[in-house]
Design a protein around this motif. Structure first.
Motif, PDB file in Angstrom:
ATOM      1  N   THR A   1       0.815  -1.223   0.000  1.00 40.73           N
ATOM      2  CA  THR A   1       0.000   0.000   0.000  1.00 40.73           C
ATOM      3  C   THR A   1       0.846   1.269   0.000  1.00 40.73           C
ATOM      4  O   THR A   1       0.314   2.345  -0.277  1.00 40.73           O
ATOM      5  CB  THR A   1      -0.930   0.018   1.218  1.00 40.73           C
ATOM      6  OG1 THR A   1      -0.146   0.017   2.430  1.00 40.73           O
ATOM      7  CG2 THR A   1      -1.842  -1.200   1.211  1.00 40.73           C
ATOM      8  N   GLY A   2       2.153   1.166   0.322  1.00 42.98           N
ATOM      9  CA  GLY A   2       3.004   2.348   0.350  1.00 42.98           C
ATOM     10  C   GLY A   2       3.033   3.106  -0.970  1.00 42.98           C
ATOM     11  O   GLY A   2       2.824   4.328  -0.999  1.00 42.98           O
ATOM     12  N   PRO A   3       3.292   2.427  -2.110  1.00 44.37           N
ATOM     13  CA  PRO A   3       3.277   3.140  -3.399  1.00 44.37           C
ATOM     14  C   PRO A   3       1.925   3.767  -3.713  1.00 44.37           C
ATOM     15  O   PRO A   3       1.868   4.849  -4.314  1.00 44.37           O
ATOM     16  CB  PRO A   3       3.630   2.032  -4.404  1.00 44.37           C
ATOM     17  CG  PRO A   3       4.385   1.011  -3.599  1.00 44.37           C
ATOM     18  CD  PRO A   3       3.749   1.026  -2.246  1.00 44.37           C
ATOM     19  N   LEU A   4       0.833   3.114  -3.320  1.00 42.52           N
ATOM     20  CA  LEU A   4      -0.497   3.676  -3.559  1.00 42.52           C
ATOM     21  C   LEU A   4      -0.702   4.939  -2.733  1.00 42.52           C
ATOM     22  O   LEU A   4      -1.263   5.929  -3.214  1.00 42.52           O
ATOM     23  CB  LEU A   4      -1.571   2.648  -3.220  1.00 42.52           C
ATOM     24  CG  LEU A   4      -1.538   1.325  -3.997  1.00 42.52           C
ATOM     25  CD1 LEU A   4      -2.633   0.389  -3.512  1.00 42.52           C
ATOM     26  CD2 LEU A   4      -1.698   1.579  -5.494  1.00 42.52           C
ATOM     27  N   ALA A   5      -0.247   4.901  -1.468  1.00 40.44           N
ATOM     28  CA  ALA A   5      -0.371   6.081  -0.608  1.00 40.44           C
ATOM     29  C   ALA A   5       0.469   7.235  -1.157  1.00 40.44           C
ATOM     30  O   ALA A   5       0.036   8.391  -1.151  1.00 40.44           O
ATOM     31  CB  ALA A   5       0.062   5.728   0.813  1.00 40.44           C
TER      32      ALA A   5
END
Length: 293
Positions: free
Chosen positions: A172-176
């Motif tokens: 989820t880091g890249p999406l955030a």
């Protein structure tokens, strides 16, 4: 039409894909339409698909509601009983995957449904109390103490399962990070960012009310924040970083400079929204009803 419904309380639970599993099970049980979402069972304020289900029932589009278990409808006794009573009035059958009818037609059915709903709420309340005690104990020991981690981050646990650190979630880091770039680089408003998330990242939903709180969360800058103000205002003056400890810094998702820019943009948006009410006579619906004129 048979409609299946399920939910999970926290976005972080979705790493094991319980919603995908529930979707498959509900479809195998005969559901023609499946509604799954992330939202607390204590109320329906952050559960748009649950509200949509009620609207479909009121419109006469539903003949049967299928849920994995009664607690997936909610962990609030009053809310669950009201929903089942609505289904009864609209002559809609409510069943779980075990084949049990969730009904309030008879005395025994009402008793069983009420007891089950009360036990579900009791378990939720007990869990909340346990979390608060654990967080208080962790603070006394100088350890990280957060019940929830913002989207894009995840908890790190030691061999005994103790929460000891936070790191950027590889999933989820890249999406955030992409959401932050949309907000800052493309100058999207919170409403526009909400619509962009629905369009581009539908598998990782976030409610409209959550977006400002998530954007100004100092944990995204790699800081633990304790004793943070719980006031509902998300403007800059209520989002200071209070009592964080340098030894608990971790890899940031955003820089301090970006964090300040986000707070300034949200403050400007809040000021622009409320500027139209200045020097005007307050009426009964002032602040409750907005008009484009």
């Amino acid at each position: 039409m048979k409609v299946g419904y399920s939910r999970i309380s926290d976005q972080q639970q979705s790493t094991s894909d319980p919603l995908g599993t529930a979707t498959i099970e509900l479809e195998k049980a005969g559901a023609e339409k499946v509604l799954v979402e992330v939202g607390s069972g204590r109320d329906d304020s952050a559960r748009p698909k649950f509200r949509k289900l009620r609207e479909m029932i009121l419109d006469g589009e539903v003949s049967e509601v299928i849920c994995p278990s009664q607690d997936r409808l909610g962990r609030n006794t009053e809310l669950v009983l009201q929903f089942i009573q609505l289904c009864r009035m609209q002559k809609v059958r409510v069943v779980d995957l075990n084949g049990r009818d969730l009904a309030v037609k008879s005395a025994d059915g009402t008793l069983l449904t009420t007891i089950t709903a009360a036990l579900d709420q009791h378990r939720s309340d007990l869990y909340s109390e346990k979390v608060r005690r654990a967080m208080a104990c962790a603070r006394e020991q100088g350890l990280p103490a957060r019940s929830k981690i913002p989207f894009g981050l995840r908890k790190v646990r030691n061999e005994s399962g103790r929460f000891v650190a936070v790191e950027i979630d590889p999933h989820t880091g890249p999406l955030a990070r992409q959401r932050v770039d949309w907000f800052l680089q493309e100058n999207l408003s919170a409403n526009a960012l909400f619509r962009r998330i629905q369009e581009k990242q539908p598998d990782w939903p976030m409610s409209r009310k959550q977006i400002p709180f998530w954007l100004v969360n100092p944990m995204l800058t790699g800081r633990f924040v304790w004793n943070r103000s719980r006031r509902r205002n998300t403007t800059a003056e209520h989002c200071e970083e209070i009592n964080y400890r340098e030894e608990h810094r971790f890899t940031p998702l955003i820089t301090d400079e970006e964090h300040q820019r986000i707070k300034q943009r949200l403050l400007s948006a809040s000021t622009a929204t409320n500027s139209g009410l200045r020097n005007r006579r307050r009426r009964m619906f002032t602040g409750l009803v907005r008009c484009s004129k």
